[in-house]
Design a protein around this motif. Structure first.
Motif, PDB file in Angstrom:
ATOM      1  N   GLY A 172      -7.437  -1.690  -1.083  1.00 25.22           N
ATOM      2  CA  GLY A 172      -6.487  -2.666  -1.632  1.00 25.22           C
ATOM      3  C   GLY A 172      -6.219  -2.421  -3.098  1.00 25.22           C
ATOM      4  O   GLY A 172      -5.875  -1.314  -3.513  1.00 25.22           O
ATOM      5  N   GLY A 173      -6.405  -3.450  -3.924  1.00 26.46           N
ATOM      6  CA  GLY A 173      -6.135  -3.341  -5.358  1.00 26.46           C
ATOM      7  C   GLY A 173      -7.400  -3.148  -6.175  1.00 26.46           C
ATOM      8  O   GLY A 173      -7.378  -3.302  -7.390  1.00 26.46           O
ATOM      9  N   SER A 252      -0.353  11.079   7.552  1.00 30.65           N
ATOM     10  CA  SER A 252       0.423  10.768   6.351  1.00 30.65           C
ATOM     11  C   SER A 252       1.855  10.416   6.731  1.00 30.65           C
ATOM     12  O   SER A 252       2.672  10.090   5.891  1.00 30.65           O
ATOM     13  N   ARG A 253       2.173  10.482   8.016  1.00 30.49           N
ATOM     14  CA  ARG A 253       3.522  10.155   8.468  1.00 30.49           C
ATOM     15  C   ARG A 253       3.448   8.963   9.399  1.00 30.49           C
ATOM     16  O   ARG A 253       2.501   8.774  10.139  1.00 30.49           O
ATOM     17  N   ARG A 254       4.527   8.203   9.319  1.00 27.49           N
ATOM     18  CA  ARG A 254       4.639   6.990  10.115  1.00 27.49           C
ATOM     19  C   ARG A 254       4.402   7.248  11.606  1.00 27.49           C
ATOM     20  O   ARG A 254       3.661   6.528  12.265  1.00 27.49           O
ATOM     21  N   LYS A 255       5.013   8.312  12.126  1.00 28.78           N
ATOM     22  CA  LYS A 255       4.937   8.611  13.559  1.00 28.78           C
ATOM     23  C   LYS A 255       3.499   8.871  14.001  1.00 28.78           C
ATOM     24  O   LYS A 255       3.113   8.585  15.120  1.00 28.78           O
ATOM     25  N   GLY A 273       6.765  -1.817  12.036  1.00 34.11           N
ATOM     26  CA  GLY A 273       7.070  -0.687  11.156  1.00 34.11           C
ATOM     27  C   GLY A 273       6.630  -0.954   9.722  1.00 34.11           C
ATOM     28  O   GLY A 273       6.114  -0.066   9.050  1.00 34.11           O
ATOM     29  N   GLU A 277       4.123   1.068   7.231  1.00 31.78           N
ATOM     30  CA  GLU A 277       4.577   1.504   5.910  1.00 31.78           C
ATOM     31  C   GLU A 277       3.625   0.994   4.821  1.00 31.78           C
ATOM     32  O   GLU A 277       3.342   1.704   3.857  1.00 31.78           O
ATOM     33  N   LYS A 281       1.653   3.221   2.162  1.00 30.04           N
ATOM     34  CA  LYS A 281       1.740   2.993   0.710  1.00 30.04           C
ATOM     35  C   LYS A 281       0.344   2.943   0.100  1.00 30.04           C
ATOM     36  O   LYS A 281       0.113   3.481  -0.985  1.00 30.04           O
ATOM     37  N   ARG A 284      -1.171   6.415  -0.110  1.00 25.35           N
ATOM     38  CA  ARG A 284      -0.576   7.294  -1.118  1.00 25.35           C
ATOM     39  C   ARG A 284      -1.153   7.085  -2.509  1.00 25.35           C
ATOM     40  O   ARG A 284      -0.983   7.928  -3.398  1.00 25.35           O
ATOM     41  N   LEU A 285      -1.787   5.935  -2.751  1.00 24.21           N
ATOM     42  CA  LEU A 285      -2.299   5.662  -4.098  1.00 24.21           C
ATOM     43  C   LEU A 285      -3.318   6.735  -4.472  1.00 24.21           C
ATOM     44  O   LEU A 285      -4.143   7.141  -3.647  1.00 24.21           O
ATOM     45  N   ASP A 286      -3.263   7.169  -5.724  1.00 20.02           N
ATOM     46  CA  ASP A 286      -4.206   8.187  -6.192  1.00 20.02           C
ATOM     47  C   ASP A 286      -5.636   7.686  -5.988  1.00 20.02           C
ATOM     48  O   ASP A 286      -5.956   6.544  -6.321  1.00 20.02           O
TER      49      ASP A 286
ATOM     50  N   TYR B 162      10.279   1.673  -5.826  1.00 18.15           N
ATOM     51  CA  TYR B 162       9.026   2.229  -5.278  1.00 18.15           C
ATOM     52  C   TYR B 162       9.165   3.732  -5.069  1.00 18.15           C
ATOM     53  O   TYR B 162       8.289   4.516  -5.418  1.00 18.15           O
ATOM     54  N   THR B 197      -0.989   4.792  -9.800  1.00 16.13           N
ATOM     55  CA  THR B 197      -0.155   5.968  -9.541  1.00 16.13           C
ATOM     56  C   THR B 197      -0.251   6.377  -8.075  1.00 16.13           C
ATOM     57  O   THR B 197      -1.270   6.171  -7.426  1.00 16.13           O
TER      58      THR B 197
END
Lengths: 374, 337
Positions: A172-173, A252-255, A273, A277, A281, A284-286, B162, B197
Motif C-alpha cells: 500500500g502506502g 505485469s499485464r492486465r490479461k 477491470g 488496474e 498500479k 509499478r511503484l518503485d 498518472y 515513483t
C-alpha cells in the motif's frame, strides 16, 4: 410495527461515490430478510452482491437495474402492510428532498483519509475510522494487499469501535523497504504501530498473511491482544498456492493478472477491470517488486509456509476465531480442521480466499460478536 | 491519493528522477528563464511552467537554458546522452522538430545500430503537440506518427496525469532515445497520481473501458474523448472497449489485436492528419492479422488532411470531436439513433 425502513446505496470503500445497481434479485412486494442478497451492485472498483440491511416487505423500488446513483441514494423502502401507499410516497418525497440537500452540502466534504506514522524508521500508512471508547480493532491485510481490502468491513466495525486498517511494510502506502520480512518481523511492526498510536490492547483481525501476523501476536504477545479473528490465515499448515504468489509477482499485464486475482474469490466476476488496474498500479511503484519477492522468500520459503503455530494454538491465552471459505484456492480451508476446541471455527461453502469481501456481513457480525465478549 | 495536474505530474517525475540520478540534466528554451543573466532567475519554468522550480532546486549545472537553436541544443543533448549523461531536452513545440531532424533521425536513432550495439543514447525529448490552443498551423500539429516511423526511436503519448508521471520516468530510465509527447490542452487536467515513483513499461496498452459492442483505439488526448463517448454510449446500451496504446513505438499489437477481435467492430481515433498516421497504421495491422474477426469495416476518426486552422470556429471543427467518435461507433455497430 409500522416503521418505514430504507435501503440505500452502500459505501464500499473510501473512493466510492456512486454505484450502479446492476440487477435486483427480488421484486417489489417481496419479503426480504436482513443479510439476504437482494441485488448486485457494481462500482468502478468492485462488483458484489448487496445484502439487505433490514428485514420486511419491500414495498417500493426506487432505482431500476442498470441505473447509477450516488452513495446514500434511496434504492428501496421496506415497511409492513399497515403502512399505506400514501404514507410511503410522502416518506419517499421527504427523503429525496433531504437527500438532495445533503448531497449538495457534502459535495465539498471529505471522508476519512489515510494517514502515516513512523514506526522504527519505517513509514506506515493507516486508515482510522470511528472513535468508539472500547478496545480498538486493528485490521491487517494479506500478501500483496493493503488497507483497502477491508472496504466492506471497516465502516461497519467502526460503528462500534475505533478501527485502524494498516498497510504492512512493502504494501500500500507504507515504506517499500520491508526490513525484517518474516511474520515475526511484520508482527514487530504491528506492535510498533500499537505503541505509536498508544493502543495498549486491540482486537486483531488479520487476513491470510496478516492472519499469521495476528496469530503470532496472540501467541507471543497476549498482553497486547484482546482477541484475534483470523480470516483464511497463514500459520496453521504448510500449504500455500505458489501459483498465486508467483503469478501475482510476475504478472505485469492486465490479461495475465486478471486470472491470478480471480483465484482469490469463488465468483470470478467479482474482480473488475479497475481492481486489476489498481493492483498493477501498486506493483509499478518503485521497490514493490523487490518487497514482494523478499516477503515471499521469508514467509513462503521453498513453496511452504515458514511459520507454523498450530501446536501453540491450544495454549494461547486470548480468544481466537478462524473463518474460512471452503473454496479457498490460496490457503486451503483444510487448515481449519482439527484445531483445538477453544478456537471457534466458521466456514462458508460458497466463498474463497477473500472471505471478508465475499461474506462481508457475516464476517463483520462475527468480528463484532467476538469483540463484544470482552 | 493526491490529485495532481498533468503539469505537476511531469514536473514531479523530473524532480524525483533528478534527485535519484545525478546524471540527469534538463535543457531547453527558457526552461528556467533568465538563467545566467542578471535579474530574476527561474522566471519561466518553460513556456507553460512545467519545469518551474527545478532551477532553484538543482542549480545551473543541471537545468540549462539554451539558445533558440533547436539543432544546436538537441544535438548537444544527443551527444551528452552518448557520452554518459541522461539529458531531458524540452523542445517547446513538436512543430519545430524539423530543424533538428538530422540530430534525431540520423544521429540519436541510429547510434546503437551504427556502433554495433556498443553505444546507448538515453535522451528524452519532451515536446508539446496537438490542436485546441488557438496556436495555428505551425504550433498545433501532432507528428507523433512521423517519429513512430523511425526505427530506433521510442514514442510515448501520456493520456492523463498518472500516465504522464509513469511514462516519463520510464522514458528517463530507458537507454534508447524517447520522444515524449505532451498535449498542450491537457496541462491542467487533474487525476490521481501517487507521490511515490513508478515506471509504466513501454509497449503495454491500457484498456480503460471494457465492452462488448465496439473497440475504440485512441491516442493521447483522444483517449479521454473515447472514454467519455464510451460512458455516454453505455447508457444507451452500447458498450465499448477503449484501448490506450500509451506508446506508438513500441506498439502493443497484442492488446490491439485481441480487443479488436473481441468485438469485431473497430474505431481508431487519431488527432493527426489522416494520411500515414497511427489510425492507418493500426487499421492496416488489424486488417492483416484479424480480418476474419471483423464484422464491419474499420472506421477512422481523424483530423482532415489540412493545416490546423487559426480560426477558433474552424479549429473546433478540425479536431476529432466526441460527436464524430460517437457517430463512428454507432456506424460500426449498426446502432444509429
Amino acid at each position: 410495527m409500522s416503521e418505514i425502513q430504507t435501503i440505500v446505496m452502500p459505501k464500499w470503500g473510501l473512493a466510492m461515490q456512486e454505484g450502479m445497481l446492476a440487477a435486483w434479485h427480488v421484486e417489489e412486494g417481496a419479503t426480504v430478510s436482513k443479510g439476504q442478497e437482494i441485488a448486485d451492485i457494481e462500482t468502478s472498483k468492485i462488483a458484489n452482491a448487496f445484502e439487505s440491511p433490514v428485514s420486511g416487505k419491500l414495498r417500493r423500488i426506487l432505482v431500476t437495474g442498470g441505473e447509477t446513483v450516488p452513495v446514500g441514494a434511496l434504492l428501496g423502502v421496506v415497511a409492513d402492510d399497515s403502512v399505506s401507499d400514501a404514507e410511503i410516497s410522502s416518506f419517499v418525497d421527504d427523503f429525496q428532498a433531504k437527500f438532495a440537500e445533503q448531497l449538495a452540502a457534502s459535495a465539498s466534504e471529505k471522508g476519512p483519509e489515510p494517514e502515516t506514522v513512523e514506526v522504527a524508521g519505517q513509514r506506515i500508512r493507516y486508515l482510522q475510522i470511528g472513535d468508539g471508547a472500547g478496545t480498538p480493532i486493528v485490521l491487517i491485510h494479506g500478501y500483496g494487499g493493503d488497507l483497502n481490502n477491508f472496504l466492506f468491513n471497516q465502516p461497519a466495525l467502526a460503528e462500534k469501535h475505533t478501527t485502524y486498517a494498516i498497510d504492512l511494510p512493502g504494501h500500500g502506502g507504507s515504506t517499500k523497504d520491508v526490513g525484517e520480512a518474516d511474520i515475526a518481523g511484520q508482527a514487530k511492526t504491528v506492535l510498533g504501530f500499537l505503541d505509536a498510536k498508544g493502543i495498549q490492547k486491540a482486537h486483531l483481525v488479520g487476513h491470510s498473511m496478516g492472519g499469521g501476523v495476528s496469530l503470532y501476536l496472540a501467541t507471543h504477545h497476549p498482553d497486547r491482544v484482546a482477541s484475534a479473528t483470523l480470516l483464511a490465515p497463514a500459520g496453521l499448515g504448510p500449504d500455500i498456492s505458489m501459483e498465486y504468489i508467483n503469478g501475482f509477482i510476475e504478472a505485469s499485464r492486465r490479461k495475465k493478472l486478471e486470472p491470478i486475482l480471480q483465484m482469490l474469490v469463488a465468483k470470478p466476476e467479482m474482480v473488475t477491470g479497475d481492481m486489476v488496474e489498481d493492483v498493477l498500479k501498486f506493483k509499478r511503484l518503485d521497490g514493490v517488486d523487490a518487497a514482494l519477492k523478499k516477503v515471499r522468500d521469508a514467509v513462503f520459503a521453498g513453496g511452504k509456509q515458514a511459520l507454523s503455530l498450530r501446536d501453540q494454538l491450544g495454549s494461547v491465552k486470548v480468544p481466537v476465531q478462524v473463518i474460512w471459505g471452503t473454496q479457498d484456492k490460496i490457503v486451503p480451508a483444510k487448515h481449519s480442521e482439527g484445531l483445538p476446541g477453544s478456537v471457534k471455527v466458521t466456514t462458508f461453502d460458497d466463498a474463497g480466499h477473500l472471505i471478508h469481501m465475499e461474506k462481508a456481513a457475516e464476517v463483520n457480525q462475527a468480528i463484532l460478536a467476538f469483540a463484544a465478549a470482552d | 491519493m493526491a490529485k495532481k495536474s498533468y503539469r505537476q505530474a511531469i514536473s514531479e517525475a523530473l524532480s524525483q528522477e533528478m534527485e535519484r540520478d545525478p546524471t540527469i540534466v534538463i535543457m531547453g528554451e527558457d526552461i528556467a528563464g533568465g538563467a545566467g543573466a542578471e535579474g530574476e532567475q527561474d522566471a519561466w519554468g518553460g513556456p507553460l511552467g512545467v519545469t518551474k522550480g527545478l532551477y532553484t532546486k538543482f542549480g545551473p549545472d543541471r537545468v540549462l537554458d539554451t539558445p533558440i537553436t533547436e539543432s544546436g541544443f538537441i544535438g548537444a543533448a544527443v551527444g551528452a546522452a552518448a557520452s554518459g549523461l541522461r539529458p531531458v531536452a524540452e523542445l517547446m513545440f513538436v512543430d519545430f522538430m524539423g530543424v533538428c531532424f538530422d540530430q534525431i533521425f540520423n544521429q540519436a536513432a541510429k547510434f546503437k545500430y551504427m556502433f554495433g550495439g556498443k553505444a546507448k543514447t538515453p535522451v528524452v525529448i519532451r515536446t508539446m503537440y496537438g490542436a485546441g490552443f488557438r496556436a495555428a498551423s505551425q504550433h498545433s500539429q501532432c507528428l507523433y506518427n512521423v517519429f513512430t516511423h523511425i526505427p530506433g526511436l521510442k514514442v510515448a503519448l501520456p493520456s492523463n496525469p498518472y500516465e504522464a508521471k509513469g511514462l516519463l520516468i520510464q522514458a528517463i530510465r530507458d537507454d534508447d532515445p524517447v520522444i515524449f509527447f505532451e498535449h498542450k490542452a491537457m496541462y491542467d487536467m487533474e487525476g490521481e497520481v501517487p507521490d511515490e515513483t513508478y515506471a509504466i513499461p513501454f509497449g503495454q496498452a491500457n484498456v480503460t473501458r471494457e465492452g462488448d459492442d465496439a473497440t475504440i483505439i485512441a491516442f493521447g488526448r483522444m483517449v479521454n474523448f473515447a472514454n467519455t463517448v464510451a460512458d455516454k454510449l453505455s447508457k444507451d446500451g452500447i458498450t465499448c472497449t477503449v484501448v490506450d496504446p500509451r506508446t506508438t513505438s513500441p506498439l502493443d499489437t497484442e492488446t490491439i489485436l485481441e480487443t479488436a477481435a473481441e468485438t469485431g467492430r473497430v474505431v481508431v481515433v487519431d488527432e493527426a492528419h489522416p494520411r500515414c498516421n497511427m489510425a492507418t497504421d493500426v487499421s492496416a495491422l488489424i486488417c492483416q492479422e484479424a480480418f476474419d474477426k471483423l464484422k464491419a469495416p474499420i472506421k477512422m476518426v481523424t483530423a482532415p488532411h489540412a493545416p490546423v486552422p487559426f480560426s477558433a470556429a474552424l479549429e473546433d471543427l478540425y479536431i476529432p470531436s466526441m460527436d464524430k467518435i460517437e457517430a463512428a461507433v454507432r456506424s460500426v455497430t449498426g446502432k444509429s439513433h
